[in-house]
Design a protein around this motif. Structure first.
Motif, PDB file in Angstrom:
ATOM      1  N   LEU A 283      13.644  -3.843 -57.443  1.00 20.84           N
ATOM      2  CA  LEU A 283      13.774  -3.880 -55.992  1.00 20.84           C
ATOM      3  C   LEU A 283      13.875  -2.466 -55.437  1.00 20.84           C
ATOM      4  O   LEU A 283      13.490  -2.194 -54.301  1.00 20.84           O
TER       5      LEU A 283
ATOM      6  N   GLU B 186      17.785   1.889 -48.073  1.00 19.70           N
ATOM      7  CA  GLU B 186      16.770   1.972 -47.023  1.00 19.70           C
ATOM      8  C   GLU B 186      16.942   3.223 -46.169  1.00 19.70           C
ATOM      9  O   GLU B 186      15.962   3.827 -45.727  1.00 19.70           O
TER      10      GLU B 186
ATOM     11  N   THR C  35      12.367   1.641 -51.837  1.00 19.79           N
ATOM     12  CA  THR C  35      13.114   0.380 -51.905  1.00 19.79           C
ATOM     13  C   THR C  35      12.377  -0.704 -51.143  1.00 19.79           C
ATOM     14  O   THR C  35      11.655  -0.420 -50.180  1.00 19.79           O
ATOM     15  N   MET C  36      12.540  -1.920 -51.594  1.00 18.45           N
ATOM     16  CA  MET C  36      11.957  -3.053 -50.890  1.00 18.45           C
ATOM     17  C   MET C  36      12.843  -3.386 -49.689  1.00 18.45           C
ATOM     18  O   MET C  36      14.065  -3.398 -49.802  1.00 18.45           O
ATOM     19  N   HIS C  37      12.214  -3.658 -48.552  1.00 15.24           N
ATOM     20  CA  HIS C  37      12.980  -3.994 -47.356  1.00 15.24           C
ATOM     21  C   HIS C  37      13.449  -5.447 -47.418  1.00 15.24           C
ATOM     22  O   HIS C  37      12.684  -6.341 -47.785  1.00 15.24           O
TER      23      HIS C  37
END
Length: 385
Positions: free
Chosen positions: A322, A289, A339-341
């Motif tokens: 992800l 992140e 990126t997925m949080h």
């Protein structure tokens, strides 16, 4: 599940009498004579001994008998058929083995489809269908998703108590069928049926929801669980602390928790090795992140793995989708593109707002640029003409 409708062109009383005679020929303790009390009593007696045909193990004959019973039952007014329907459901849910269980499932599904959409009997029939589906591992035949299930009962809304009972059983059946993602969605729906006043009564459901989500190898975003009232009630308890670790903490935090509460984790039915795998993936997401470029050394240190294990780990991460990233083996670095949080709170909303505002500004610049180009082209054409 597609079950053909059953139409028999004889009076239901004659049909019932034929069933009586047939079951008696198989050794059932039943008279061939019609009941003077009417078709409802006939059906009660037939249903009471219909499992006589199960002993033969002939699927075609069993299906014929059960479909005959359904074809009579659906012609009896609902208010007079409630006890008959319940008796039929109870009879079919008693373990009949895999093959006959599937025949029973088809017969009960035929009954369910034949009932009026507003009939209150659809609920108990569907509940028993779930019980048979659990025995036969045939949940896909009667359940698509939560939204479709809600639609099934839209004309005859269920009470909170009925919904809770239905969701609990459905959750068990889905877990048994290894449909963990659907099971998690059902559990969230279950917790959503509790209000502020009743949330304190949902403790077991909330704990089951948390442990199911943690144990599911394909569930990585657990942040939404924290907003559920029954889960919020658990704040301050170990299970809530563990959930918070999977929501926003890293591998080190989990290992500290496990060291102090090893027995608790085991008692929840959670597997430590699987927890470690998930926490490594979540910890890497957290790194990605804020770090578009991550060295192999940092990954090995943060995730507590050997350097030679970094590349296989990154490949595993990429398979989950992800994180979108590129691995440079020579430079021993990972370059993250997106990126997925793990959580989506105020900071993430602000980040999204800033991104959209930037896009809007860039589009305005492009639009103005296109206007300038268009105007220049028009001017050139006018000069040429």
């Amino acid at each position: 599940m597609q079950v053909p409708p059953v139409f028999i062109d004889i009076a239901i009383e004659d049909q019932a009498q034929e069933l009586r005679a047939y079951l008696k020929s198989l050794g059932a303790e039943i008279s061939e004579e019609r009941s003077p009390k009417g078709i409802e009593d006939d059906l009660h007696k037939i249903i009471g001994v219909c499992d006589t045909c199960f002993k033969e193990g002939n699927e075609a004959e069993v299906e014929m008998v059960l479909n005959d019973i359904v074809s009579i039952m659906v012609l009896v007014p609902t208010e007079r058929a409630e006890n008959i329907i319940l008796a039929f459901c109870e009879k079919l849910t008693k373990g009949q083995g895999q093959k006959l269980g599937q025949v029973c499932l088809k017969a009960l599904w035929l009954l369910y489809q034949s009932l009026d959409e507003r009939s209150p009997m659809r609920y108990p029939v569907y509940y028993h269908l779930l019980q048979i589906a659990k025995q036969t591992d045939q949940i896909k035949a009667i359940f698509q998703n939560v939204d479709h299930l809600k639609q099934q009962f839209s004309h005859c809304p269920l009470s909170n108590e009925e919904l809770q009972k239905l969701y609990r059983l459905l959750h068990e059946v889905l877990l048994k069928s290894n449909q963990s993602e659907q099971a998690a969605k059902v559990m969230i729906e279950l917790l959503g049926t509790y209000t502020d006043k009743t949330a304190s009564h949902a403790r077991e459901d909330a704990i089951r929801c948390i442990t199911t989500a943690i144990a599911d190898p394909n569930t990585f975003l657990l942040d939404p669980l924290l907003s559920l009232k029954p889960v919020h009630i658990l704040k301050g308890q170990l299970i809530h602390d563990l959930l918070n670790i999977f929501v926003s903490e890293n591998l080190t935090a989990y290992l500290t928790f496990y060291k102090e509460h090893k027995e608790f984790v085991t008692n929840q039915g959670l597997d430590h090795d699987q927890n470690m795998r998930k926490m490594r993936l979540l910890s890497f997401m957290q790194l990605a992140e804020s770090n578009p470029e991550i060295s192999f050394d940092v990954i090995a240190h943060e995730l507590q793995i050997k350097k030679e294990e970094v590349e296989p780990f990154i490949i595993e991460v990429l398979k989950t989708k992800l994180v979108s990233a590129r691995m440079d083996q020579l430079a021993k670095k990972v370059f993250v593109s997106s990126t997925m949080h793990r959580t989506f709170g105020r900071a993430q909303w602000q980040q999204l707002r800033d991104l959209l505002f930037s896009w809007k500004t860039n589009l305005s610049v492009v639009q103005e640029g296109m206007k300038t180009v268009t105007a220049a082209q028009i001017e050139i054409l006018q000069q040429q003409s």
